[in-house]
Design an enzyme around this catalytic site. Structure first.
Site, PDB file in Angstrom:
ATOM      1  N   THR A 297      82.706 -42.409  36.025  1.00 37.39           N
ATOM      2  CA  THR A 297      83.502 -43.615  35.752  1.00 37.39           C
ATOM      3  C   THR A 297      83.996 -44.372  36.978  1.00 37.39           C
ATOM      4  O   THR A 297      84.492 -43.772  37.917  1.00 37.39           O
ATOM      5  CB  THR A 297      84.794 -43.284  34.933  1.00 37.39           C
TER       6      THR A 297
ATOM      7  N   ARG B  83      76.323 -39.596  22.622  1.00 42.28           N
ATOM      8  CA  ARG B  83      77.747 -39.345  22.927  1.00 42.28           C
ATOM      9  C   ARG B  83      78.374 -40.574  23.626  1.00 42.28           C
ATOM     10  O   ARG B  83      77.801 -41.156  24.535  1.00 42.28           O
ATOM     11  CB  ARG B  83      77.859 -38.122  23.832  1.00 42.28           C
TER      12      ARG B  83
ATOM     13  N   GLY C  27      87.335 -38.973  33.982  1.00 43.55           N
ATOM     14  CA  GLY C  27      87.284 -37.552  33.639  1.00 43.55           C
ATOM     15  C   GLY C  27      86.784 -37.337  32.225  1.00 43.55           C
ATOM     16  O   GLY C  27      86.082 -38.182  31.668  1.00 43.55           O
TER      17      GLY C  27
HETATM   18  N1  GLY Z   1      85.429 -40.768  31.248  1.00 42.76           N
HETATM   19  C1  GLY Z   1      84.106 -41.122  30.959  1.00 42.76           C
HETATM   20  C2  GLY Z   1      83.473 -40.312  29.938  1.00 42.76           C
HETATM   21  O1  GLY Z   1      84.009 -39.308  29.514  1.00 42.76           O
HETATM   22  O2  GLY Z   1      82.389 -40.672  29.535  1.00 42.76           O
END
Ligand code: GLY
Length: 327
Positions: free
Chosen positions: A187, A215, A239
């Site tokens: 991210t 996902r 995260g």
């Molecule tokens: N924080 C980004 C993700 O979990 O995809």
């Protein structure tokens, strides 16, 4: 930038108004204006430094926070060495790079894409979802179709290096369920306030490496991966997205600030909410939060040691180590 001299002059001016009988609320507002740190931009991880640099140029030349955060995170999206965002992002368990992004402006407008493939700049697609459709979120094939319709080219986002890393993972893990730990991070989240005092935010990612196909994490979810409210401030997350979604992380932080917490206190409280529900000592996953408020104060906090962030304010753009919960 507010120089010390300018600040003293502004404060003196504010007290002068009090003496000559200016209504109290107005005079308080003026003296606060003297101490507001703006522009300011903060973003996640080391790759935030280059992203901030681009954002900072826009902010200091009088540009809007919305443009700054979009153009800023585009730097990471296009960088093949950033293997958790955009081009060169590590793929899912089937070898597909799938992208999530969201953006929000000072008026509460927002746009988002999730599970988007073969497009270099998901953040710009998210912005166009916000500006050109009556919707907030487009996903998968529909998001891709929209991107092409508004002029984006299809590109292969899987670089040779990311493909080799995936093949190695396949060999070693034999397609075993993914491990989401503190090293499988991701991210770029960025929040900024411009010279006008307007606040916007952006968040973009290729998500967790080796995730299940389909996902989606917190990054495209308005209120989880990022949230901005021009009356209060903004926050973003990085995260393990599943944990951020569970507590509506970014929105929670903005609401805590609305109720009087500083950005630092709000980020700490959000991490504590996660830690209350999960054994963050036994299961070493990472979540990190960043926040700014209308005064130009910032906060950063994470679960595990190791989260870094880039902050540009007062003409200095630098990487900092975030304080952390598990000590
Ligand atoms: N924080 C980004 C993700 O979990 O995809």
């Amino acid at each position: 930038m507010t120089t010390r001299r300018k600040f003293i002059k502004q404060s003196a001016l504010a007290s002068a108004f009090v003496i000559t009988g200016m209504p109290k609320a107005r005079s308080e507002e003026m003296s606060m204006t003297g101490s507001i740190k703006k522009p300011i931009v903060i973003s996640t991880w080391e790759h935030g430094l280059a992203a901030n640099e681009t954002a900072w140029k826009i902010l200091t030349s009088g540009g809007k926070a919305l443009d700054a955060v979009e153009k800023g995170v585009m730097v990471s999206e296009a960088d093949p060495n950033v293997t958790s965002v955009g081009y060169g992002g590590l793929p899912d368990r089937d070898g597909n790079v799938t992208l999530d992004a969201c953006i929000m402006d000072e008026k509460g407008n927002c746009g988002s894409v999730a599970f988007l493939q073969n497009i270099m700049h998901p953040i710009s697609v998210a912005r166009l979802v916000m500006e050109k459709t009556p919707h907030i979120m487009l996903v998968g094939e529909g998001a891709q179709r929209f991107a092409k319709m508004v002029g984006f080219q299809e590109v292969n986002l899987l670089t040779g290096e990311s493909k080799r890393a995936w093949e190695m993972w396949l060999k070693e893990n034999k397609y075993e369920p993914i491990k989401i730990d503190k090293d499988n991070h991701d991210t770029i989240g960025m929040v900024a306030m411009d010279k006008n005092g307007d606040i916007s935010g952006a968040c973009t990612t290729s998500g967790l490496a080796w995730k299940y196909h389909g996902r989606v994490g917190d990054s495209p979810i308005i209120g989880a991966g990022m949230y901005a409210d021009n009356e209060v401030g903004a926050a973003c997350a990085t995260g393990k997205g599943e944990e951020v979604i569970r507590i509506c992380g970014a929105h929670l932080i903005v609401e805590l600030m609305r109720n009087g917490k500083s950005p630092q206190q709000a980020c700490e409280e959000a991490v504590k909410r996660i830690a209350k529900k999960r054994d963050v000592y036994k299961d070493p996953f990472q979540v990190g939060f960043l926040a700014i408020n209308k005064k130009g104060e910032h906060g950063a906090y994470c679960i595990q040691k190791g989260f870094k962030y880039a902050l540009a304010v007062d003409g200095v753009n630098k990487i900092y180590d975030s304080d952390f919960y598990v000590k």
